[in-house]
Design a protein around this motif. Structure first.
Motif, PDB file in Angstrom:
ATOM      1  N   ARG A 265       0.805  -1.227   0.000  1.00 54.89           N
ATOM      2  CA  ARG A 265       0.000   0.000   0.000  1.00 54.89           C
ATOM      3  C   ARG A 265       0.836   1.274   0.000  1.00 54.89           C
ATOM      4  O   ARG A 265       0.473   2.241  -0.673  1.00 54.89           O
ATOM      5  CB  ARG A 265      -0.931   0.012   1.235  1.00 54.89           C
ATOM      6  CG  ARG A 265      -1.956  -1.107   1.265  1.00 54.89           C
ATOM      7  CD  ARG A 265      -2.837  -0.976   2.486  1.00 54.89           C
ATOM      8  NE  ARG A 265      -3.594   0.270   2.481  1.00 54.89           N
ATOM      9  CZ  ARG A 265      -4.288   0.720   3.529  1.00 54.89           C
ATOM     10  NH1 ARG A 265      -4.275   0.050   4.676  1.00 54.89           N
ATOM     11  NH2 ARG A 265      -4.962   1.857   3.446  1.00 54.89           N
ATOM     12  N   TYR A 266       1.942   1.272   0.760  1.00 56.75           N
ATOM     13  CA  TYR A 266       2.684   2.525   0.965  1.00 56.75           C
ATOM     14  C   TYR A 266       4.204   2.319   0.908  1.00 56.75           C
ATOM     15  O   TYR A 266       4.705   1.193   1.026  1.00 56.75           O
ATOM     16  CB  TYR A 266       2.339   3.128   2.332  1.00 56.75           C
ATOM     17  CG  TYR A 266       0.880   3.407   2.560  1.00 56.75           C
ATOM     18  CD1 TYR A 266       0.211   4.362   1.803  1.00 56.75           C
ATOM     19  CD2 TYR A 266       0.168   2.723   3.554  1.00 56.75           C
ATOM     20  CE1 TYR A 266      -1.139   4.618   2.021  1.00 56.75           C
ATOM     21  CE2 TYR A 266      -1.173   2.977   3.779  1.00 56.75           C
ATOM     22  CZ  TYR A 266      -1.822   3.921   3.003  1.00 56.75           C
ATOM     23  OH  TYR A 266      -3.155   4.177   3.215  1.00 56.75           O
ATOM     24  N   ILE A 267       4.903   3.461   0.795  1.00 56.24           N
ATOM     25  CA  ILE A 267       6.346   3.495   1.037  1.00 56.24           C
ATOM     26  C   ILE A 267       6.518   3.653   2.549  1.00 56.24           C
ATOM     27  O   ILE A 267       6.101   4.661   3.133  1.00 56.24           O
ATOM     28  CB  ILE A 267       7.021   4.673   0.294  1.00 56.24           C
ATOM     29  CG1 ILE A 267       6.773   4.570  -1.205  1.00 56.24           C
ATOM     30  CG2 ILE A 267       8.511   4.722   0.609  1.00 56.24           C
ATOM     31  CD1 ILE A 267       7.375   3.343  -1.858  1.00 56.24           C
ATOM     32  N   ILE A 268       7.114   2.667   3.174  1.00 56.01           N
ATOM     33  CA  ILE A 268       7.225   2.674   4.635  1.00 56.01           C
ATOM     34  C   ILE A 268       8.391   3.545   5.093  1.00 56.01           C
ATOM     35  O   ILE A 268       8.280   4.295   6.062  1.00 56.01           O
ATOM     36  CB  ILE A 268       7.390   1.236   5.165  1.00 56.01           C
ATOM     37  CG1 ILE A 268       6.147   0.406   4.802  1.00 56.01           C
ATOM     38  CG2 ILE A 268       7.614   1.236   6.675  1.00 56.01           C
ATOM     39  CD1 ILE A 268       6.289  -1.066   5.133  1.00 56.01           C
ATOM     40  N   SER A 269       9.521   3.446   4.405  1.00 57.61           N
ATOM     41  CA  SER A 269      10.692   4.249   4.809  1.00 57.61           C
ATOM     42  C   SER A 269      11.614   4.453   3.617  1.00 57.61           C
ATOM     43  O   SER A 269      11.583   3.704   2.630  1.00 57.61           O
ATOM     44  CB  SER A 269      11.454   3.578   5.959  1.00 57.61           C
ATOM     45  OG  SER A 269      12.110   2.403   5.495  1.00 57.61           O
ATOM     46  N   ILE A 270      12.462   5.467   3.749  1.00 55.20           N
ATOM     47  CA  ILE A 270      13.498   5.732   2.748  1.00 55.20           C
ATOM     48  C   ILE A 270      14.759   6.198   3.459  1.00 55.20           C
ATOM     49  O   ILE A 270      14.697   6.963   4.428  1.00 55.20           O
ATOM     50  CB  ILE A 270      13.030   6.773   1.706  1.00 55.20           C
ATOM     51  CG1 ILE A 270      14.101   6.958   0.616  1.00 55.20           C
ATOM     52  CG2 ILE A 270      12.686   8.105   2.363  1.00 55.20           C
ATOM     53  CD1 ILE A 270      13.610   7.754  -0.584  1.00 55.20           C
ATOM     54  N   GLN A 271      15.887   5.706   2.998  1.00 51.94           N
ATOM     55  CA  GLN A 271      17.183   6.082   3.539  1.00 51.94           C
ATOM     56  C   GLN A 271      18.130   6.289   2.351  1.00 51.94           C
ATOM     57  O   GLN A 271      18.127   5.497   1.398  1.00 51.94           O
ATOM     58  CB  GLN A 271      17.717   4.995   4.471  1.00 51.94           C
ATOM     59  CG  GLN A 271      18.948   5.384   5.267  1.00 51.94           C
ATOM     60  CD  GLN A 271      19.369   4.284   6.245  1.00 51.94           C
ATOM     61  OE1 GLN A 271      18.837   3.176   6.209  1.00 51.94           O
ATOM     62  NE2 GLN A 271      20.326   4.585   7.106  1.00 51.94           N
ATOM     63  N   VAL A 272      18.918   7.350   2.377  1.00 55.34           N
ATOM     64  CA  VAL A 272      19.764   7.719   1.247  1.00 55.34           C
ATOM     65  C   VAL A 272      21.222   7.732   1.691  1.00 55.34           C
ATOM     66  O   VAL A 272      21.545   8.216   2.777  1.00 55.34           O
ATOM     67  CB  VAL A 272      19.380   9.111   0.699  1.00 55.34           C
ATOM     68  CG1 VAL A 272      20.228   9.456  -0.524  1.00 55.34           C
ATOM     69  CG2 VAL A 272      17.892   9.157   0.346  1.00 55.34           C
TER      70      VAL A 272
END
Length: 210
Positions: free
Chosen positions: A94-101
């Motif tokens: 359903r969603y983007i839960i987290s992002i790390q760059v």
């Protein structure tokens, strides 16, 4: 009488010499002013030409895409560590839960929740993101990153009822330099900041996923 005439001729001669001197000085003054103006104009043109490319704007921004929940984040300082070399993203159906760059060799903090298994993306030296497609509602639902080498990395459900977006830089030869947005238990909103990539383009050993 001859003495008086001699005196008058002498006075006339001095007057003529004085007039010639004045005209000569005026010419010199005019020439000096003209040269000075020409020098000033040339200096201004040189300054304008040399400063032009340096002042040319190449940065642009796309977004913000998403809802108003969560806390704001801004990774503008992270770009000082280097260009984007890797991504770590968690998503469900359903969603983007987290992002790390990863910038250079340094990872940013995790925006969203660190639960679940992440999808890891590592860029080649000289590779950068030049387009991001996505979809959002009250949260970010889907993200697809395209690089200047033609590789595409997609996260989250590819179809849904949210609003779609297509984010690209406004200026050529620029790439994604950092992200900003809002996050809580999910990635609630995201924005993309584009600019020229620093030189050297990437570290010779891109960051390892850990």
């Amino acid at each position: 009488m001859p003495k008086r005439e001699g005196t008058e001729r002498a006075n006339n001669s001095r007057t003529l010499c004085s007039s010639r001197q004045v005209r000569f000085l005026n010419k010199i003054s005019c020439l000096s002013i003209s040269k000075m103006l020409a020098f000033i104009l040339l200096s201004l043109l040189c300054i304008d030409v040399s400063a032009g490319p340096a002042q040319m704007r190449v940065s642009s921004y796309s977004g913000e895409y998403g809802g108003s929940a969560g806390n704001p984040f801004d990774q503008s300082r992270n770009q000082l560590d280097g260009p984007i070399t890797a991504l770590r993203i968690r998503a469900d159906d359903r969603y983007i839960i987290s992002i790390q760059v990863c910038y250079g060799d340094s990872w940013s903090g995790t925006e969203g929740s660190a639960t679940g298994n992440p999808f890891n993306v590592q860029l080649f030296p000289g590779e950068g993101f030049v387009q991001v497609l996505g979809r959002f509602g009250s949260h970010v639902e889907y993200l697809a990153f395209r690089t200047n080498l033609g590789r595409i990395f997609a996260f989250g459900p590819s179809s849904g009822s949210g609003t779609t977006f297509d984010a690209e830089p406004l200026f050529p030869n620029t790439v994604l330099r950092f992200i900003s947005g809002r996050s809580g238990s999910l990635v609630d909103a995201i924005g993309f900041h584009w600019d020229k990539e620093p030189s050297p383009a990437h570290t010779t050993n891109p960051a390892k996923i850990t």
